[in-house]
Design a protein around this motif. Sequence first.
Motif, PDB file in Angstrom:
ATOM      1  N   LEU A   1       0.863  -1.196   0.000  1.00 27.86           N
ATOM      2  CA  LEU A   1       0.000   0.000   0.000  1.00 27.86           C
ATOM      3  C   LEU A   1       0.892   1.236   0.000  1.00 27.86           C
TER       4      LEU A   1
ATOM      5  N   GLY B   1      -7.028  -6.760   0.888  1.00 31.16           N
ATOM      6  CA  GLY B   1      -7.000  -7.364  -0.444  1.00 31.16           C
ATOM      7  C   GLY B   1      -8.268  -8.150  -0.685  1.00 31.16           C
ATOM      8  N   GLY B   2      -8.584  -8.357  -1.968  1.00 26.70           N
ATOM      9  CA  GLY B   2      -9.829  -9.064  -2.277  1.00 26.70           C
ATOM     10  C   GLY B   2      -9.658 -10.125  -3.345  1.00 26.70           C
TER      11      GLY B   2
ATOM     12  N   ALA C   1      -7.620 -13.967  -4.742  1.00 26.77           N
ATOM     13  CA  ALA C   1      -7.472 -15.340  -4.235  1.00 26.77           C
ATOM     14  C   ALA C   1      -6.389 -15.423  -3.164  1.00 26.77           C
ATOM     15  N   SER C   2      -5.316 -14.638  -3.328  1.00 31.73           N
ATOM     16  CA  SER C   2      -4.241 -14.685  -2.322  1.00 31.73           C
ATOM     17  C   SER C   2      -4.761 -14.184  -0.984  1.00 31.73           C
ATOM     18  N   ALA C   3      -5.465 -13.058  -0.987  1.00 32.52           N
ATOM     19  CA  ALA C   3      -5.987 -12.485   0.261  1.00 32.52           C
ATOM     20  C   ALA C   3      -6.890 -13.497   0.962  1.00 32.52           C
TER      21      ALA C   3
ATOM     22  N   HIS D   1     -11.503  -4.965   2.212  1.00 36.28           N
ATOM     23  CA  HIS D   1     -11.472  -4.944   0.740  1.00 36.28           C
ATOM     24  C   HIS D   1     -12.152  -3.671   0.257  1.00 36.28           C
ATOM     25  N   ARG D   2     -11.591  -3.083  -0.800  1.00 37.42           N
ATOM     26  CA  ARG D   2     -12.101  -1.784  -1.243  1.00 37.42           C
ATOM     27  C   ARG D   2     -13.420  -1.867  -2.021  1.00 37.42           C
ATOM     28  N   ARG D   3     -13.827  -3.084  -2.435  1.00 34.00           N
ATOM     29  CA  ARG D   3     -15.103  -3.243  -3.144  1.00 34.00           C
ATOM     30  C   ARG D   3     -15.985  -4.222  -2.376  1.00 34.00           C
TER      31      ARG D   3
ATOM     32  N   ARG E   1     -12.407 -11.101  -5.934  1.00 37.47           N
ATOM     33  CA  ARG E   1     -11.880 -11.546  -7.217  1.00 37.47           C
ATOM     34  C   ARG E   1     -11.273 -12.942  -6.995  1.00 37.47           C
TER      35      ARG E   1
ATOM     36  N   GLU F   1     -12.273 -17.622  -6.625  1.00 36.76           N
ATOM     37  CA  GLU F   1     -13.188 -18.724  -6.889  1.00 36.76           C
ATOM     38  C   GLU F   1     -14.275 -18.741  -5.806  1.00 36.76           C
TER      39      GLU F   1
ATOM     40  N   ILE G   1      -2.465  -7.261  -2.006  1.00 38.95           N
ATOM     41  CA  ILE G   1      -3.156  -6.385  -2.966  1.00 38.95           C
ATOM     42  C   ILE G   1      -2.562  -6.525  -4.378  1.00 38.95           C
ATOM     43  N   GLY G   2      -2.062  -7.716  -4.671  1.00 40.04           N
ATOM     44  CA  GLY G   2      -1.514  -7.966  -6.003  1.00 40.04           C
ATOM     45  C   GLY G   2       0.005  -7.909  -6.011  1.00 40.04           C
TER      46      GLY G   2
ATOM     47  N   TYR H   1      -2.904 -16.721 -13.821  1.00 42.56           N
ATOM     48  CA  TYR H   1      -1.666 -16.866 -13.052  1.00 42.56           C
ATOM     49  C   TYR H   1      -1.871 -17.982 -12.035  1.00 42.56           C
ATOM     50  N   GLN H   2      -1.541 -19.189 -12.442  1.00 44.01           N
ATOM     51  CA  GLN H   2      -1.689 -20.350 -11.570  1.00 44.01           C
ATOM     52  C   GLN H   2      -0.368 -21.106 -11.547  1.00 44.01           C
TER      53      GLN H   2
HETATM   54  P1  NAP Z   1      -5.183 -10.035  -7.596  1.00 42.86           P
HETATM   55  O1  NAP Z   1      -6.050 -11.126  -8.118  1.00 42.86           O
HETATM   56  O2  NAP Z   1      -4.617  -9.065  -8.555  1.00 42.86           O
HETATM   57  O3  NAP Z   1      -5.999  -9.286  -6.466  1.00 42.86           O
HETATM   58  C1  NAP Z   1      -5.497  -8.134  -5.846  1.00 42.86           C
HETATM   59  C2  NAP Z   1      -6.569  -7.600  -4.930  1.00 42.86           C
HETATM   60  O4  NAP Z   1      -6.038  -6.468  -4.233  1.00 42.86           O
HETATM   61  C3  NAP Z   1      -7.829  -7.140  -5.656  1.00 42.86           C
HETATM   62  O5  NAP Z   1      -8.958  -7.531  -4.931  1.00 42.86           O
HETATM   63  C4  NAP Z   1      -7.679  -5.621  -5.674  1.00 42.86           C
HETATM   64  O6  NAP Z   1      -8.898  -4.940  -5.577  1.00 42.86           O
HETATM   65  C5  NAP Z   1      -6.905  -5.362  -4.396  1.00 42.86           C
HETATM   66  N1  NAP Z   1      -6.108  -4.155  -4.508  1.00 42.86           N
HETATM   67  C6  NAP Z   1      -5.238  -3.806  -5.492  1.00 42.86           C
HETATM   68  N2  NAP Z   1      -4.667  -2.621  -5.218  1.00 42.86           N
HETATM   69  C7  NAP Z   1      -5.200  -2.194  -4.047  1.00 42.86           C
HETATM   70  C8  NAP Z   1      -5.028  -1.046  -3.253  1.00 42.86           C
HETATM   71  N3  NAP Z   1      -4.179  -0.086  -3.596  1.00 42.86           N
HETATM   72  N4  NAP Z   1      -5.747  -0.948  -2.107  1.00 42.86           N
HETATM   73  C9  NAP Z   1      -6.611  -1.917  -1.741  1.00 42.86           C
HETATM   74  N5  NAP Z   1      -6.821  -3.039  -2.449  1.00 42.86           N
HETATM   75  C10 NAP Z   1      -6.122  -3.171  -3.586  1.00 42.86           C
HETATM   76  O7  NAP Z   1      -3.896 -10.637  -6.811  1.00 42.86           O
HETATM   77  P2  NAP Z   1      -3.698 -12.009  -6.011  1.00 42.86           P
HETATM   78  O8  NAP Z   1      -4.813 -12.272  -5.083  1.00 42.86           O
HETATM   79  O9  NAP Z   1      -2.304 -11.931  -5.480  1.00 42.86           O
HETATM   80  O10 NAP Z   1      -3.716 -13.116  -7.156  1.00 42.86           O
HETATM   81  C11 NAP Z   1      -2.772 -13.063  -8.226  1.00 42.86           C
HETATM   82  C12 NAP Z   1      -3.063 -14.190  -9.200  1.00 42.86           C
HETATM   83  O11 NAP Z   1      -2.734 -15.449  -8.596  1.00 42.86           O
HETATM   84  C13 NAP Z   1      -4.518 -14.241  -9.616  1.00 42.86           C
HETATM   85  O12 NAP Z   1      -4.554 -14.553 -10.993  1.00 42.86           O
HETATM   86  C14 NAP Z   1      -5.077 -15.392  -8.803  1.00 42.86           C
HETATM   87  O13 NAP Z   1      -6.116 -16.062  -9.464  1.00 42.86           O
HETATM   88  C15 NAP Z   1      -3.859 -16.305  -8.644  1.00 42.86           C
HETATM   89  N6  NAP Z   1      -3.967 -17.050  -7.375  1.00 42.86           N
HETATM   90  C16 NAP Z   1      -4.620 -18.247  -7.388  1.00 42.86           C
HETATM   91  C17 NAP Z   1      -4.765 -18.953  -6.210  1.00 42.86           C
HETATM   92  C18 NAP Z   1      -5.482 -20.274  -6.232  1.00 42.86           C
HETATM   93  O14 NAP Z   1      -5.663 -20.861  -7.266  1.00 42.86           O
HETATM   94  N7  NAP Z   1      -5.941 -20.779  -5.127  1.00 42.86           N
HETATM   95  C19 NAP Z   1      -4.284 -18.465  -5.002  1.00 42.86           C
HETATM   96  C20 NAP Z   1      -3.631 -17.226  -5.009  1.00 42.86           C
HETATM   97  C21 NAP Z   1      -3.497 -16.519  -6.206  1.00 42.86           C
HETATM   98  P3  NAP Z   1      -9.959  -4.896  -6.800  1.00 42.86           P
HETATM   99  O15 NAP Z   1     -10.579  -6.239  -6.814  1.00 42.86           O
HETATM  100  O16 NAP Z   1     -10.854  -3.781  -6.417  1.00 42.86           O
HETATM  101  O17 NAP Z   1      -9.121  -4.584  -8.028  1.00 42.86           O
END
Ligand code: NAP
Length: 295
Positions: A113, A146-147, A149-151, A169-171, A175, A177, A227-228, A273-274
């Motif tokens: 952040l 965060g919102g 899958a990782s969060a 989460h901001r929404r 995002r 499953e 948050i990504g 991204y899996q």
């Molecule tokens: P992500 O899917 O990009 O999600 C990031 C989250 O953080 C989103 O909810 C986003 O909000 C929020 N966010 C981003 N910037 C922010 C800010 N400045 N302030 C507050 N919230 C913020 O990242 P991820 O969860 O690390 O996942 C990355 C990839 O890995 C994805 O493709 C995911 O499917 C995959 N993954 C899969 C698994 C699994 O299969 N079990 C597990 C972990 C990750 P918004 O939604 O509003 O944009």
Amino acid sequence: MYDLIIIGMGISGISAAIYAKQAGLNVLMLEENAPGGTINKIAEITNYPGFSKITGPDLAMNLFDTITKLNIPYKLEPVTDVILEELKTIKTKNNVYQASNILIATGRTPVLLALPHVKEYLGRGISTCALCDGALYKNKDVALVGGGASALSEALYLSKIVHKIYLIHRRSEFRAEENLIEQVKHTKNIELILNNEITSLIIESNTFKGIKLKNKELLVSALFMYIGSKPNTSFLTNTALKLEDGYIITNEDGLTNIPGVYASGDCTKKEVYQIINAASEGALAAIKIAQNKTL
Ligand code: NAP
């Protein structure tokens, strides 16, 4: 002089190394941190074939075992520069290596952040790794932002250790499953705080004490950020490699716009991204490199 140098020893780079070695290529791996990459930070993996459930560090250890059993050479040296001519030159702090092909599989790094004190308090209340730091907050109250899958998956992991988690989460929609969302919603010690944002950290006497949201304050022992992530490609910005938002553009074989330069896994631009496709992309790139060598 190598047939292939792989930068990054995450699951994508290691899968590539296995296929390259078995195809008879002279291969070298370079890694900045610990072999295994991002999966070292994942508490529980439940969607990788062959394992109904495995921790990230255990999978990383299995991958590393394969590398050592196959006698694939590797060096723990961060890459500082690359020169992408017909012969590829890779510079680390103390060495220079050359290869006819390279595969970039450097993965991603968590985003923080953009608030005052966040970097300063990393490891002292601020964390991007529930698996590494969760035990420090046993039976305490923590927040997680965060919102995706990782969060959600890391909130579930933390829920078994800490007293309470505020999941911010901001929404209003996640995002991730549906089954993950349902599990989080049914976990008693996870309180959802939706449509809200962290506006500042509460710091008192040089100690992290909590967070301020738009309309309230929360006193917590730690704040976990999910948050990504951003791709680890800053060492490529002075090359002619085609990037988009820092992500490497490849074709379906993992080939970039420069002949002999391949990329795979989380540092590439793609939709999904899996762990499983990071592995398959690395393997495919190695197969293509081996095929091109024999042509
Ligand atoms: P992500 O899917 O990009 O999600 C990031 C989250 O953080 C989103 O909810 C986003 O909000 C929020 N966010 C981003 N910037 C922010 C800010 N400045 N302030 C507050 N919230 C913020 O990242 P991820 O969860 O690390 O996942 C990355 C990839 O890995 C994805 O493709 C995911 O499917 C995959 N993954 C899969 C698994 C699994 O299969 N079990 C597990 C972990 C990750 P918004 O939604 O509003 O944009």
